[in-house]
Scaffold this motif. Structure first.
Motif, PDB file in Angstrom:
ATOM      1  N   THR A  35       0.603   5.319   0.042  1.00 39.42           N
ATOM      2  CA  THR A  35      -0.343   6.404   0.313  1.00 39.42           C
ATOM      3  C   THR A  35       0.390   7.735   0.249  1.00 39.42           C
ATOM      4  O   THR A  35       1.396   7.929   0.940  1.00 39.42           O
ATOM      5  CB  THR A  35      -1.001   6.232   1.693  1.00 39.42           C
TER       6      THR A  35
ATOM      7  N   THR B 121      -5.497  13.038  -1.333  1.00 37.95           N
ATOM      8  CA  THR B 121      -4.847  11.778  -0.958  1.00 37.95           C
ATOM      9  C   THR B 121      -5.051  10.762  -2.063  1.00 37.95           C
ATOM     10  O   THR B 121      -6.155  10.635  -2.605  1.00 37.95           O
ATOM     11  CB  THR B 121      -5.453  11.238   0.356  1.00 37.95           C
TER      12      THR B 121
ATOM     13  N   THR C 267       0.855  -1.181   0.000  1.00 38.38           N
ATOM     14  CA  THR C 267       0.000   0.000   0.000  1.00 38.38           C
ATOM     15  C   THR C 267       0.890   1.229   0.000  1.00 38.38           C
ATOM     16  O   THR C 267       1.729   1.395   0.886  1.00 38.38           O
ATOM     17  CB  THR C 267      -0.920   0.036   1.241  1.00 38.38           C
TER      18      THR C 267
ATOM     19  N   GLN D 112      -2.799   0.160  -4.140  1.00 38.91           N
ATOM     20  CA  GLN D 112      -2.760  -1.118  -3.435  1.00 38.91           C
ATOM     21  C   GLN D 112      -2.499  -2.218  -4.446  1.00 38.91           C
ATOM     22  O   GLN D 112      -3.152  -2.264  -5.493  1.00 38.91           O
ATOM     23  CB  GLN D 112      -4.067  -1.386  -2.702  1.00 38.91           C
TER      24      GLN D 112
ATOM     25  N   THR E 100      -4.016   6.554  -3.121  1.00 38.28           N
ATOM     26  CA  THR E 100      -3.539   5.280  -2.598  1.00 38.28           C
ATOM     27  C   THR E 100      -3.390   4.285  -3.735  1.00 38.28           C
ATOM     28  O   THR E 100      -4.263   4.183  -4.602  1.00 38.28           O
ATOM     29  CB  THR E 100      -4.523   4.716  -1.547  1.00 38.28           C
TER      30      THR E 100
END
Length: 105
Positions: A42, A49, A40, A53, A51
């Motif tokens: 971030t 924000t 992950t 994954q 992210t």
């Protein structure tokens, strides 16, 4: 079979000349094994924000660096960014790692 206390080396590398930076996490261990990972990344900045994954399985060869994945990430000087990596031996989490993201230059 890899055990949770196995001595793994984990590091990040960047591919030279890529914009945004191409980040490649590597792992190396002392024995042949199958490894499951969850990654992950971030990033928090002025634009919000984001992210990334990813997860998957890789086959490690003893004492040979193995790339887990590749991903691009643009990180400015004011951004806060971390990369978290969890490696699994079977269904047990074997190792947890956290890195600061490489900054754009």
């Amino acid at each position: 079979m890899m055990t949770p206390d196995i001595n793994l080396q984990v590091w990040l590398d960047t591919v030279a000349g890529t914009q945004p930076a191409m980040i490649v996490p590597y792992v190396q261990g002392p024995e042949n094994s199958m490894l499951h990972y969850q990654l992950t990344a971030t990033k928090q900045g002025v634009s919000g924000t984001s992210t990334i994954q990813q997860s998957g399985n890789v086959r490690l060869q003893a004492n040979t660096p193995t790339a887990l994945t590749r991903f691009s990430l643009s990180v400015g000087d004011q951004d806060k960014c971390t990369i978290k990596l969890i490696l699994y031996a079977g269904s047990q989490a074997a190792s947890h790692y956290q890195f600061d993201c490489p900054k754009a230059h």
